[in-house]
Motif scaffolding. Structure first.
Motif, PDB file in Angstrom:
ATOM      1  N   LEU A 240      14.721  35.480  32.721  1.00 11.44           N
ATOM      2  CA  LEU A 240      15.534  34.787  31.681  1.00 11.44           C
ATOM      3  C   LEU A 240      16.654  35.167  30.873  1.00 11.44           C
ATOM      4  O   LEU A 240      17.496  34.676  30.691  1.00 11.44           O
ATOM      5  CB  LEU A 240      14.214  34.375  30.547  1.00 11.44           C
TER       6      LEU A 240
ATOM      7  N   SER B 179      14.604  33.108  22.233  1.00 14.01           N
ATOM      8  CA  SER B 179      14.160  33.512  23.770  1.00 14.01           C
ATOM      9  C   SER B 179      13.228  32.635  24.048  1.00 14.01           C
ATOM     10  O   SER B 179      11.997  33.259  24.799  1.00 14.01           O
ATOM     11  CB  SER B 179      13.646  34.903  23.330  1.00 14.01           C
ATOM     12  N   GLY B 180      12.993  31.499  23.925  1.00 13.12           N
ATOM     13  CA  GLY B 180      12.083  30.519  24.497  1.00 13.12           C
ATOM     14  C   GLY B 180      12.193  30.181  26.095  1.00 13.12           C
ATOM     15  O   GLY B 180      11.224  29.868  26.766  1.00 13.12           O
ATOM     16  N   GLY B 181      13.266  30.395  26.428  1.00 11.37           N
ATOM     17  CA  GLY B 181      13.318  30.277  27.998  1.00 11.37           C
ATOM     18  C   GLY B 181      13.768  28.780  28.216  1.00 11.37           C
ATOM     19  O   GLY B 181      14.031  27.688  27.238  1.00 11.37           O
TER      20      GLY B 181
ATOM     21  N   ALA C  79      12.460  25.797  25.485  1.00  7.49           N
ATOM     22  CA  ALA C  79      13.356  25.410  24.601  1.00  7.49           C
ATOM     23  C   ALA C  79      14.397  24.437  25.153  1.00  7.49           C
ATOM     24  O   ALA C  79      14.770  23.474  24.331  1.00  7.49           O
ATOM     25  CB  ALA C  79      14.044  26.698  23.938  1.00  7.49           C
TER      26      ALA C  79
END
Ligand SMILES: [Zn+2]
Lengths: 387, 416
Positions: free
Chosen positions: A124, A140-142, A145
């Motif tokens: 990611l 940083s939800g990948g 998000a």
């Protein structure tokens, strides 16, 4: 100029190396296992394969080139297709043209990825320059998000309810329960779906794919060659791909299918209603809905009504992701972009992982991939038929 | 209003400082460079006017490579939002849930931004601004349209700012007018504790009584030329200092020809350069260790430099050199503080209205104005601060062409 048809191209030998949640092996191991499975399935010798198409996120520092030494192959045609969820259909398009042109006789198309404990996070954070610069530093939800934004927008814009997404997820889980390879086979009902913990509002646990390790593959050759080898095969009626369609849409409301689907169905000589099943790319159910609309199964913006009127399990009137899809199988990196295609081949060849769709002769496969910044850039689709 | 941080249970382990992800492409660091001075700018194509984001190396409309960073209006429309309850990064894992918004700027681009908790759900008007995050990287933040700039109302956004409210601050020199203005401004901003350095503790400085009347203030002996003394006070209070403001300086007005030996220049270097080094060695480690100490963490280190650090001003040539040395060292300090998430703020004032600048013509910067700008800079979370008209003009000339500025300053010194 109209596109040349895919007549005379045969797809054969769908294989899946059983997925695992985590693996200590490298992607090279998974791809090698898929190649070995292709050979075992067909009785071919390795030297008979003269073309290779590869898709993988975790093969670094190697590309398809390095694999030729790992696998001991001398090839006259080689391709590396870094298109994630669209790679299955895109690999098919590349290999089919190579076979038609005589550049290769038998092409092995393989996608494989490993999943070490930290693989996903590292993939990611360095997925793309735009992701590194303008997405990953924000929580940083990948992909959770990015798809949360798209889902949020769709729900408001088109009146889609969580129950609608839930219906798709529950049907896919029903399909997975008969598939011994599915990593998620626990029965799931709408209540479980609605009550699951929130991951990235409005996405909850069962909206999100689970990263895992795995590999899938298939062979592409001429129909004559398949017949000579005594291999059952599938025909390609039409196939499309599109990259970075509609860049000025503020939120991803469309993929590229809307631009090319008329050509796809015209080339195939059949329509959405003739399909016995649909294998959609399902990393998140909003994308499944987008493909249902854009490939013409229902008018644009009416996906929710379509979901409410149809049934999506293998025995329903609109079988969808008949092996359970990624949402129940797990997302094995780039293999997630192959899963729908190999499942379509299995259904048409009468050898499914789970339940067979009765009398299936025609099917559609769709791929979607690469959230480079705020949207998936690659879209692809193919219409397939039993030979 | 910043919420008063809860006191940490001293028995609990102080957490390892974490920062958000740092890697950026070289082009994207342009956003950081703009945010460091408090601006929200994006690339705007010189040929066709297209504003684009994320930062790229050519215009996506016409492929031009001339893409100057251009200030944005900050007006935007929130299109979609989410609240993350899961993150792949340890920094954010400690701060969940975390709200994000997809916003279309008036100028065209769609941006992912940190979303303030008070923003209504989409569709809604929002204000977008650029801030430095805990990693010192420029990020976009969307705020309610009517309160652009006030981060403090969302506790999750507090770390974009270094607000002195409820914090413990050391001002290294209380004797100067700037030091005393800083103390008053910090007290007014709600600092909980203010330590004030005094280089010569055996004699009261002018204004000391007034300073000590403030209930937050404790005067401490602090002579930056005395290495052991600096270490001693560092050991005593270093573990509690949240914000260190180094305003101590020696300032002579001399070039080379009129300095008659190196003694005065050496005294300038002893305080302005080596003093900063001694402070950084005495206070840096303890502050770094407290970089992630929840709401009560160490947050900023401020160096009051001079705009003469950018380019030598010959009538104050040795002073300029000592400030240039301090600037260089503070870049080292910034690099060493970055992993702890502590912001190193460099302040580049033009001539301050004090005795050493008596021969200079106006405009000169009032110490009160400088103090106000420093506290506002801390609140805004900027990294480089150019208070006053002279400093801003020098900066513009320096950015435009440093060699031309050098020639102009050489000429000014002849007429001065
Ligand atoms: Zn342009």
């Amino acid at each position: 100029m109209s596109r040349k048809s895919y007549e005379g191209v045969a797809l054969a030998a769908p294989v899946t190396v059983p997925y695992r949640r985590y693996s200590t092996r490298d992607a090279h191991w998974w791809i090698a296992r898929a190649l070995a499975a292709l050979l075992k399935d067909t009785g071919l010798k390795k030297d008979a394969i003269d073309g290779l198409g590869i898709s993988s996120f975790t093969l670094g520092p190697d590309t398809a080139v390095g694999l030729t030494q790992h696998l001991g192959m001398s090839l006259r045609w080689l391709d590396h297709v870094p298109m994630g969820g669209a790679s299955g259909v895109v690999c098919l398009r590349r290999a089919a043209r190579a076979v038609q042109a005589g550049d290769a006789e038998i092409v092995a198309c393989i996608a494989g990825d490993t999943n070490h404990v930290d693989t996903f996070r590292r993939t990611l954070s360095t997925f793309s320059r735009f992701a590194q610069d303008a997405v990953y530093p924000y929580g940083s939800g990948g992909p959770n998000a990015s798809f949360a934004f798209i889902t949020d927008w769709w729900m408001r814009q088109y009146g889609v309810a969580r129950e609608d997404f839930g219906k798709l997820c529950v049907a896919q889980r029903r399909n997975a329960m008969d598939n011994p390879h599915a990593l998620l086979r626990k029965p799931l009902d709408l209540e479980d779906y609605l009550g699951a913990r929130v991951i990235a509002e409005p996405l909850h646990l069962f909206d999100c794919v689970m990263p895992c390790a795995g590999a899938d593959g298939y062979l592409v050759m001429t129909a004559e060659r398949a017949e000579a080898l005594g291999l059952e095969s599938v025909r390609v009626l039409g196939a499309i791909e599109r990259h970075n369609a509609f860049p000025d849409d503020p939120v991803q409301i469309r993929g590229g299918w809307a631009l090319d689907r008329d050509e796809l169905w015209a080339q195939a000589g059949v329509g959405p209603r003739d399909m016995d099943f649909f294998q959609a790319y399902d990393d998140y159910p909003v994308i499944t809905l987008m493909q249902i609309e854009e490939l013409g199964f229902c008018p644009s913006g009416e996906g929710a009504a379509f979901v409410r009127e149809h049934e999506f399990a293998y025995d329903g009137d609109c079988p969808l992701n008949t092996c359970g899809g990624q949402l129940s199988m797990g997302q094995a990196g780039a293999a997630g972009g192959f899963l729908g295609l190999v499942e379509a081949l299995r259904q048409l060849l009468g050898r499914p992982l789970g339940k067979q769709v009765a009398g299936a002769t025609h099917g559609a496969v769709s791929g979607f991939g690469m959230i480079n910044y705020d949207r998936g850039l690659c879209s692809a689709a193919a219409v397939l038929a039993r030979s | 209003m910043r919420a008063r941080p809860r006191l940490k249970n001293p028995i609990l382990r102080t957490r390892q400082p974490l920062t958000p992800p740092m890697p950026r492409s070289r082009t994207a660091l342009g956003l950081t460079a703009q945010a460091a001075e408090g601006r929200f700018s994006l690339q705007r194509c010189e040929s066709c006017g297209q504003v684009q984001y994320p930062p790229a190396d050519s215009c996506r409309a016409c492929l031009s490579e001339e893409l100057p960073w251009t200030p944005m209006s900050g007006r935007g429309e929130l299109l979609a939002h989410t609240t993350l309850h899961h993150s792949n990064d340890p920094f954010y894992r400690e701060r969940l849930p975390w709200r994000l918004g997809l916003t279309r700027l008036e100028e065209g681009p769609v941006v992912v931004a940190h979303l303030h908790r008070d923003c209504p759900p989409p569709p809604a008007a929002v204000g977008v601004t650029a801030k430095l995050d805990k990693a010192g990287r420029g990020v976009l933040v969307a705020l309610p349209a009517d309160e652009l700039g006030d981060m403090s109302t969302d506790p999750r956004h507090g770390e974009f700012s270094c607000d002195p409210e409820h914090r413990k601050v050391l001002v290294t020199d209380g004797k100067s007018r700037v030091g005393q203005a800083l103390v008053r401004e910090l007290a007014a901003a709600g600092a909980a504790v203010i330590w004030v350095g005094q280089a010569e503790p055996w004699k009261k400085f002018a204004g000391q009584d007034a300073v000590e009347k403030l209930p937050q203030v404790t005067v401490v002996p602090l002579d930056l030329t005395d290495e052991r003394g600096v270490k001693r006070i560092g050991a005593e209070i270093g573990g509690r200092v949240d914000i260190l403001i180094n305003n101590a300086e020696v300032h002579r007005t001399q070039g080379i020809a009129d300095s008659g030996g190196a003694e005065m220049a050496r005294r300038e270097m002893e305080v302005n350069y080596l003093g900063l080094l001694r402070l950084a060695q005495a206070f840096g480690p303890a502050m770094r260790a407290r970089g992630a100490d929840g709401g009560a963490s160490a947050t900023a280190w401020v160096n009051v430099l001079s705009v003469y650090a950018l380019s030598n001003y010959p009538p104050q040539g040795t002073y300029s050199a000592s400030k240039a040395a301090a600037l260089s060292l503070s870049q080292c300090l910034r690099a060493e503080m970055q992993d702890a998430g502590i912001r190193v703020v460099n302040v580049f004032p033009g001539p301050i209205d004090e005795e050493w600048n008596q021969p200079l013509p106006p405009p000169k910067l009032a110490p009160e104005r400088l103090a106000r700008d420093i506290v506002r800079g801390l609140r805004d979370g900027v990294e480089d601060l150019f208070p006053g008209d002279v400093a801003r003009e020098w900066l513009a000339r320096w950015k435009d062409n440093p060699k031309v500025l050098e020639r102009e300053l050489a000429l000014e010194s002849r007429t001065a």
